[in-house]
Design an enzyme around this catalytic site. Structure first.
Site, short mmCIF file in Angstrom:
data_model
loop_
_atom_site.label_atom_id
_atom_site.label_comp_id
_atom_site.label_asym_id
_atom_site.label_seq_id
_atom_site.Cartn_x
_atom_site.Cartn_y
_atom_site.Cartn_z
N GLU A 237 0.88 -1.17 0.00
CA GLU A 237 0.00 0.00 0.00
C GLU A 237 0.91 1.22 0.00
O GLU A 237 1.79 1.32 0.86
CB GLU A 237 -0.87 -0.03 1.26
CG GLU A 237 -1.91 1.06 1.26
CD GLU A 237 -2.74 1.08 2.55
OE1 GLU A 237 -2.68 0.13 3.34
OE2 GLU A 237 -3.44 2.09 2.73
N ARG B 251 5.03 -12.40 10.26
CA ARG B 251 5.80 -11.23 9.83
C ARG B 251 7.13 -11.16 10.57
O ARG B 251 7.29 -11.72 11.64
CB ARG B 251 5.00 -9.94 9.98
CG ARG B 251 4.48 -9.62 11.36
CD ARG B 251 3.88 -8.21 11.41
NE ARG B 251 2.90 -7.96 10.36
CZ ARG B 251 2.83 -6.81 9.68
NH1 ARG B 251 3.68 -5.84 9.91
NH2 ARG B 251 1.93 -6.63 8.75
N LYS C 247 4.52 1.04 9.59
CA LYS C 247 4.68 2.25 8.78
C LYS C 247 4.10 3.47 9.50
O LYS C 247 4.64 4.57 9.40
CB LYS C 247 3.98 2.08 7.43
CG LYS C 247 4.81 1.27 6.45
CD LYS C 247 4.20 1.26 5.07
CE LYS C 247 3.07 0.28 4.99
NZ LYS C 247 2.60 0.06 3.60
P1 ATP Z 1 2.72 -1.92 8.16
O1 ATP Z 1 2.01 -2.74 9.17
O2 ATP Z 1 4.17 -1.70 8.42
O3 ATP Z 1 2.01 -0.66 7.81
P2 ATP Z 1 1.55 -3.25 6.02
O4 ATP Z 1 1.32 -4.69 6.17
O5 ATP Z 1 0.35 -2.38 6.22
O6 ATP Z 1 2.76 -2.82 6.89
P3 ATP Z 1 1.61 -3.29 3.20
O7 ATP Z 1 2.07 -2.23 2.27
O8 ATP Z 1 0.17 -3.61 3.26
O9 ATP Z 1 2.14 -2.88 4.64
O10 ATP Z 1 2.47 -4.60 3.01
C1 ATP Z 1 2.79 -5.16 1.76
C2 ATP Z 1 3.15 -6.59 1.97
O11 ATP Z 1 4.25 -6.71 2.85
C3 ATP Z 1 2.00 -7.36 2.58
O12 ATP Z 1 1.86 -8.57 1.88
C4 ATP Z 1 2.43 -7.59 4.00
O13 ATP Z 1 1.89 -8.78 4.49
C5 ATP Z 1 3.95 -7.63 3.87
N1 ATP Z 1 4.60 -7.22 5.11
C6 ATP Z 1 4.41 -6.07 5.78
N2 ATP Z 1 5.14 -6.04 6.92
C7 ATP Z 1 5.83 -7.22 6.97
C8 ATP Z 1 6.75 -7.80 7.91
N3 ATP Z 1 7.12 -7.17 9.02
N4 ATP Z 1 7.25 -9.03 7.62
C9 ATP Z 1 6.89 -9.66 6.50
N5 ATP Z 1 6.03 -9.18 5.59
C10 ATP Z 1 5.49 -7.96 5.81
MG MG Z 2 -1.39 -3.37 5.07
#
Ligand code: ATP
Ligand code: MG
Length: 586
Positions: free
Chosen positions: A58, A283, A293
């Site tokens: 995102e 994760r 983020k």
């Molecule tokens: P955040 O919680 O940091 O805002 P997010 O999951 O909202 O992260 P996205 O942009 O939606 O961020 O993530 C893109 C991809 O990266 C998704 O498939 C998510 O599952 C994966 N991802 C995000 N954080 C991690 C992590 N700490 N370890 C492994 N994969 C991750």
């Molecule tokens: Mg997300």
């Protein structure tokens, strides 16, 4: 098993080479539960032998090392199975998304070494198709327009122990729903006044299945579709359908989506379209680091760090600026593997992977961070000697260079003690040390600042018979110091870093406080006047070196023609190697 590759021989070879470099541990890495699922799907020919993964960020922040894990996993699987990998921006939330983030994400994934060929997509490209899918569900009697407010919907959702209450609008006719949904799209209603909901089961044990919202009204400008839309699909309604449209076979995501999988499956089943397999993994969490983020944005906006690419940040751009190599991050992701249960990885392992890589690739040079002047009294005043120095003992092909030696030098302030403790094998009054690549010197006298009593200069003599590499260099002393020639050295700024948080778990705080209470006040130390051997003249932003005895350093983009600025990437002291050694002994 892996014979479903239809590519030409040439590009197959290219791919295989990539596999080798991206996943150099591929042949030795044990399989994991995700690869086992894929192996089984290939065996049963579930997707006609195809493997197609994606990374779906995102664009609401910069990528961090957790995302790197997901990228390495998805791209690594596509390479390993001769499949395809897409990059897709999940840009369904217009109020939070920015073009700056899209650009940075593309740059960061490229830098990491993942390649989506021409398959860069945006969920917003599918808005028309997603709208049609919603209309299909309305026509099937599986979706309805609800006039309740967001608060009312939340209040009637029930709890884990109590079922929800059905909306009074739940049994609207298909015609009325179609009419209202069309008018929602046309902009006739205000933000939040109506939503489209899936008609599933308000008594479901899974709250995600209690008539989840599919579309909401939001009169906001989108970075790609402008003002064309005033209704936007919810994440759950967009994600699976986007996977389906792209022909994704394995939709790999993090554990928090496990409870969403029944909904993911429900939409695809009701629509009767291509149905990828969602698979969840734990994760990545790193000690002394936060990975959300939203929280990283707070650090940036409140000025706790100097931007998303501050070298202390766990963002990919921060790690890059700090001097990390993409190879070291990929090796790290390989080594931690994938698991079904959440855990915290020691940041020392990431640093260990970095040292391993930098050890192989960086030139050794000499730099003095906290200078102390040394005058070699028996060395001729106007003489300069060019001494030979090995560039990288790990890689003889890198050869040698010349380092100038003269009468006035700098050594590290820490390398001198007026009253040395036991086992201090560096400089002290009357003591001898070897200067790396040069001579043995002896400290004859010291000069102190009259007012402060601080030692400001050492007077030494050198033994001309002890030149490094020379025939008579055999005489041995215990300590070897790095140094630079004062009149030849370049002045530089050096930034030393420590972990951003003082606690392994930054969230471990007192009531009423938050993670920022654990910020490390000493995470950055700036040394304004350091001296670097002159061979680094013209070093460019991003160039990496080992400063002997001090660690790995890289040139920061803040450098100007006038003055180089270095970041310490990581020190030489490998805590992970110690941990491993102790474990082996046990
Ligand atoms: P955040 O919680 O940091 O805002 P997010 O999951 O909202 O992260 P996205 O942009 O939606 O961020 O993530 C893109 C991809 O990266 C998704 O498939 C998510 O599952 C994966 N991802 C995000 N954080 C991690 C992590 N700490 N370890 C492994 N994969 C991750
Ligand atoms: Mg997300």
């Amino acid at each position: 098993m892996k014979s479903h590759n239809t590519e030409s021989g040439n590009s197959k070879m290219k791919k295989e080479k990539e596999v080798a470099s991206m996943n150099k541990n591929e042949s030795t890495r044990p399989s994991d539960f995700i690869r086992e699922i894929i192996d089984e799907d290939l065996r049963t020919n579930k997707y006609g032998g195809r493997v197609h993964t994606r990374f779906p960020p995102e664009p609401n922040g910069y990528l961090h090392v957790g995302h790197a894990k997901s990228i390495c996993l998805n791209y690594g699987i596509a390479l390993q199975y001769g499949g395809l990998f897409n990059l897709r921006f999940d840009d369904t939330n217009p109020s939070k998304e920015e073009i700056e983030y899209v650009k940075s994400i593309i740059e960061d994934i490229r830098w990491l070494g993942a390649d989506w060929d021409d398959r860069l997509f945006y969920a917003s490209d599918y808005f028309e198709q997603l709208y049609d899918y919603a209309v299909q569900l309305i026509k099937k009697g599986k979706a309805y327009v609800d006039d309740q407010s967001a608060d009312e919907i939340r209040e009637t959702r029930g709890t884990l122990t109590e079922p929800g209450k059905e909306s009074p609008y739940r049994n609207r006719s298909v015609e009325e729903n179609l009419d209202l949904f069309g008018r929602m799209r046309a902009g006739e209603f205000g933000d939040g006044s109506r939503v489209l909901r899936a008609k599933i089961d308000m008594a479901s044990g899974n709250l995600n299945m209690r008539d989840p919202v599919m579309y909401r009204i939001l009169k906001a400008t989108h970075h790609r579709t402008g003002d064309k839309w005033c209704i936007y699909p919810m994440y759950d309604f967009a994600h699976g359908q986007s996977d389906s449209i792209e022909g994704i076979t394995h939709s790999i995501c993090t554990l928090e989506f496990e409870d969403h999988r029944p909904l993911y499956d429900w939409y695809l089943n009701e629509l009767g379209i291509h149905h990828p397999q969602q698979i969840e993994f734990a994760r990545l969490n790193l000690s002394c680091t936060i990975m959300s983020k939203r929280k990283l944005l707070q650090l940036v906006e409140e000025g706790h760090v100097n931007g998303w690419d501050d070298p202390r940040m766990p963002t990919i751009s921060g790690l890059r600026r700090r001097g990390y190599t993409p190879e070291s991050i990929r090796t790290f992701c390989d080594r931690i593997g994938v698991a079904k249960r959440d855990s915290v990885v020691d940041i020392a392992l990431l640093e260990h992977c970095l040292r391993e890589d930098l050890n192989k690739r960086t030139q050794r040079v000499m730099a003095v961070l906290r200078p102390l002047r040394v005058v070699i009294d028996n060395y001729p005043e106007d003489q300069t000697e060019e001494l030979e120095a090995v560039n990288n003992p790990e890689d003889p092909s890198t050869g040698t260079r010349k380092v100038p030696f003269s009468r006035v030098l700098y050594v590290e302030r820490d390398d001198f003690r007026e009253d040395p403790p036991k086992k201090f094998f560096r400089l002290a009054p009357g003591r001898e040390v070897r200067l790396k690549h040069a001579y043995i010197i002896k400290c004859e006298s010291i000069v102190k600042d009259e007012k402060t009593g601080e030692v400001v200069e050492l007077h030494c003599t050198y033994d001309p018979q002890t030149k490094s590499g020379g025939a008579k260099a055999a005489r041995k002393v215990k300590g070897t110091l790095h140094w630079v020639s004062a009149s030849h050295a370049l002045e530089a700024e050096v930034r030393l870093y420590d972990h951003l948080f003082v606690k392994a778990n930054p969230e471990d705080v007192e009531e009423g406080s938050d993670f920022k209470a654990n910020l490390n006040p000493n995470s950055l130390e700036t040394l304004a006047s350091c001296w670097i051997e002159p061979n680094l003249t013209g070093a460019k932003s991003g160039d990496r070196y080992q400063f002997l005895r001090l660690g790995y350093f890289c040139v920061d983009p803040d450098s100007s023609n006038g003055k180089l600025v270095f970041n310490r990437t990581v020190s030489l002291y490998d805590t992970w190697a110690k941990i491993e050694k102790a474990q082996r002994k046990r």
